[in-house]
Design a protein around this motif. Sequence first.
Motif, PDB file in Angstrom:
ATOM      1  N   GLY A  23      16.744  -2.414   2.874  1.00  0.00           N
ATOM      2  CA  GLY A  23      16.150  -3.247   1.833  1.00  0.00           C
ATOM      3  C   GLY A  23      14.686  -3.543   2.104  1.00  0.00           C
ATOM      4  N   LEU A  24      14.349  -3.830   3.346  1.00  0.00           N
ATOM      5  CA  LEU A  24      12.958  -4.105   3.715  1.00  0.00           C
ATOM      6  C   LEU A  24      12.076  -2.884   3.479  1.00  0.00           C
ATOM      7  CD1 LEU A  24      11.004  -6.161   4.989  1.00  0.00           C
ATOM      8  CD2 LEU A  24      11.574  -5.155   7.190  1.00  0.00           C
ATOM      9  N   ILE A  25      12.555  -1.722   3.861  1.00  0.00           N
ATOM     10  CA  ILE A  25      11.781  -0.495   3.656  1.00  0.00           C
ATOM     11  C   ILE A  25      11.607  -0.220   2.168  1.00  0.00           C
ATOM     12  CG2 ILE A  25      11.895   2.019   3.912  1.00  0.00           C
ATOM     13  CD1 ILE A  25      13.133   1.494   6.690  1.00  0.00           C
ATOM     14  N   LEU A  26      12.648  -0.439   1.381  1.00  0.00           N
ATOM     15  CA  LEU A  26      12.556  -0.223  -0.062  1.00  0.00           C
ATOM     16  C   LEU A  26      11.557  -1.185  -0.705  1.00  0.00           C
ATOM     17  CD1 LEU A  26      13.728   1.320  -2.492  1.00  0.00           C
ATOM     18  CD2 LEU A  26      15.394  -0.527  -2.707  1.00  0.00           C
ATOM     19  N   ILE A  27      11.605  -2.449  -0.341  1.00  0.00           N
ATOM     20  CA  ILE A  27      10.670  -3.432  -0.898  1.00  0.00           C
ATOM     21  C   ILE A  27       9.236  -3.100  -0.509  1.00  0.00           C
ATOM     22  CG2 ILE A  27       9.952  -5.851  -0.706  1.00  0.00           C
ATOM     23  CD1 ILE A  27      12.956  -6.544  -0.585  1.00  0.00           C
ATOM     24  N   LEU A  28       9.008  -2.746   0.753  1.00  0.00           N
ATOM     25  CA  LEU A  28       7.649  -2.404   1.182  1.00  0.00           C
ATOM     26  C   LEU A  28       7.137  -1.138   0.503  1.00  0.00           C
ATOM     27  CD1 LEU A  28       7.797  -3.244   4.990  1.00  0.00           C
ATOM     28  CD2 LEU A  28       6.619  -4.505   3.189  1.00  0.00           C
ATOM     29  N   ALA A  29       8.006  -0.161   0.295  1.00  0.00           N
ATOM     30  CA  ALA A  29       7.592   1.069  -0.387  1.00  0.00           C
ATOM     31  C   ALA A  29       7.234   0.790  -1.843  1.00  0.00           C
ATOM     32  CB  ALA A  29       8.700   2.114  -0.302  1.00  0.00           C
ATOM     33  N   LEU A  30       8.032  -0.026  -2.527  1.00  0.00           N
ATOM     34  CA  LEU A  30       7.714  -0.380  -3.913  1.00  0.00           C
ATOM     35  C   LEU A  30       6.424  -1.187  -4.010  1.00  0.00           C
ATOM     36  CD1 LEU A  30      11.238  -1.249  -5.360  1.00  0.00           C
ATOM     37  CD2 LEU A  30       9.790   0.703  -5.932  1.00  0.00           C
ATOM     38  N   ALA A  31       6.214  -2.094  -3.074  1.00  0.00           N
ATOM     39  CA  ALA A  31       4.975  -2.876  -3.075  1.00  0.00           C
ATOM     40  C   ALA A  31       3.775  -1.963  -2.870  1.00  0.00           C
ATOM     41  CB  ALA A  31       5.035  -3.937  -1.977  1.00  0.00           C
ATOM     42  N   LEU A  32       3.888  -0.998  -1.976  1.00  0.00           N
ATOM     43  CA  LEU A  32       2.794  -0.056  -1.744  1.00  0.00           C
ATOM     44  C   LEU A  32       2.507   0.776  -2.991  1.00  0.00           C
ATOM     45  CD1 LEU A  32       0.848   1.151   0.374  1.00  0.00           C
ATOM     46  CD2 LEU A  32       2.626   2.829   0.844  1.00  0.00           C
ATOM     47  N   ILE A  33       3.551   1.214  -3.680  1.00  0.00           N
ATOM     48  CA  ILE A  33       3.365   2.004  -4.903  1.00  0.00           C
ATOM     49  C   ILE A  33       2.649   1.183  -5.968  1.00  0.00           C
ATOM     50  CG2 ILE A  33       4.610   3.064  -6.833  1.00  0.00           C
ATOM     51  CD1 ILE A  33       6.665   4.028  -4.742  1.00  0.00           C
ATOM     52  N   PHE A  34       3.072  -0.081  -6.165  1.00  0.00           N
ATOM     53  CA  PHE A  34       2.422  -0.925  -7.169  1.00  0.00           C
ATOM     54  C   PHE A  34       0.980  -1.258  -6.794  1.00  0.00           C
ATOM     55  CE2 PHE A  34       6.807  -1.937  -8.557  1.00  0.00           C
ATOM     56  CZ  PHE A  34       6.645  -1.608  -9.902  1.00  0.00           C
ATOM     57  N   ILE A  35       0.706  -1.472  -5.528  1.00  0.00           N
ATOM     58  CA  ILE A  35      -0.662  -1.759  -5.097  1.00  0.00           C
ATOM     59  C   ILE A  35      -1.557  -0.543  -5.331  1.00  0.00           C
ATOM     60  CG2 ILE A  35      -2.088  -2.183  -3.057  1.00  0.00           C
ATOM     61  CD1 ILE A  35       0.201  -4.001  -2.065  1.00  0.00           C
ATOM     62  N   VAL A  36      -1.079   0.629  -4.970  1.00  0.00           N
ATOM     63  CA  VAL A  36      -1.871   1.849  -5.179  1.00  0.00           C
ATOM     64  C   VAL A  36      -2.079   2.097  -6.667  1.00  0.00           C
ATOM     65  CG1 VAL A  36      -1.824   4.359  -4.917  1.00  0.00           C
ATOM     66  CG2 VAL A  36      -1.259   2.905  -2.988  1.00  0.00           C
ATOM     67  N   ALA A  37      -1.054   1.919  -7.485  1.00  0.00           N
ATOM     68  CA  ALA A  37      -1.197   2.116  -8.933  1.00  0.00           C
ATOM     69  C   ALA A  37      -2.186   1.123  -9.525  1.00  0.00           C
ATOM     70  CB  ALA A  37       0.158   1.986  -9.620  1.00  0.00           C
ATOM     71  N   GLY A  38      -2.164  -0.119  -9.047  1.00  0.00           N
ATOM     72  CA  GLY A  38      -3.115  -1.116  -9.520  1.00  0.00           C
ATOM     73  C   GLY A  38      -4.545  -0.792  -9.124  1.00  0.00           C
ATOM     74  N   MET A  39      -4.738  -0.288  -7.925  1.00  0.00           N
ATOM     75  CA  MET A  39      -6.095   0.052  -7.472  1.00  0.00           C
ATOM     76  C   MET A  39      -6.629   1.293  -8.182  1.00  0.00           C
ATOM     77  SD  MET A  39      -5.821  -0.793  -3.430  1.00  0.00           S
ATOM     78  CE  MET A  39      -7.553  -0.621  -3.067  1.00  0.00           C
ATOM     79  N   VAL A  40      -5.736   2.248  -8.489  1.00  0.00           N
ATOM     80  CA  VAL A  40      -6.167   3.458  -9.180  1.00  0.00           C
ATOM     81  C   VAL A  40      -6.562   3.144 -10.623  1.00  0.00           C
ATOM     82  CG1 VAL A  40      -5.311   5.654 -10.103  1.00  0.00           C
ATOM     83  CG2 VAL A  40      -4.906   5.068  -7.730  1.00  0.00           C
ATOM     84  N   SER A  41      -5.841   2.237 -11.252  1.00  0.00           N
ATOM     85  CA  SER A  41      -6.135   1.931 -12.653  1.00  0.00           C
ATOM     86  C   SER A  41      -7.243   0.888 -12.817  1.00  0.00           C
ATOM     87  CB  SER A  41      -4.862   1.440 -13.348  1.00  0.00           C
ATOM     88  OG  SER A  41      -4.460   0.215 -12.787  1.00  0.00           O
ATOM     89  N   MET A  42      -7.789   0.376 -11.724  1.00  0.00           N
ATOM     90  CA  MET A  42      -8.840  -0.630 -11.802  1.00  0.00           C
ATOM     91  C   MET A  42     -10.150   0.030 -12.239  1.00  0.00           C
ATOM     92  SD  MET A  42     -10.102  -3.188  -8.807  1.00  0.00           S
ATOM     93  CE  MET A  42      -8.448  -3.709  -8.460  1.00  0.00           C
TER      94      MET A  42
END
Length: 91
Positions: free
Chosen positions: A53-72
Motif C-alpha cells: 500500500g505504501l509503495i502504491l500510494i508513493l507511486a501514485l503521488a509521484l505520477i500526479f506530481i510529475v503530471a502537474g509539473m509537466v502541465s504547468m
Amino acid sequence: MRTLSVLVFVAVLAVALGELTAYEKNLEQARLAFNVYQFPGTDYPATFAIFAGLILILALALIFIVAGMVSMDPGKDSIIYRMTTTRMKKD
C-alpha cells in the motif's frame, strides 16, 4: 566442555528427528525441497499489505506530481515571475 555440549546437542537432535510424525516429516521434506529453513511468520500478510500500500500510494503521488509539473505553464503572468522581478509592475 564445548565438545560435550555439541555431542549432547547432536544426541538430542537425533532423538528428536527419530520421533517425527508424518506431518512433521512432510513439512521437513517441503522445507528441504524449497530450501527454506523456516516459513514466514503469521504477520507476513499484514506486513506485505502495509509495504504494498505504501509503495502504491508513493507511486501514485509521484505520477500526479510529475503530471502537474509537466502541465504547468510558467508564463509571464505566473506568481513566480511576478515575485522575482526587480521592478514592480505599474497597472
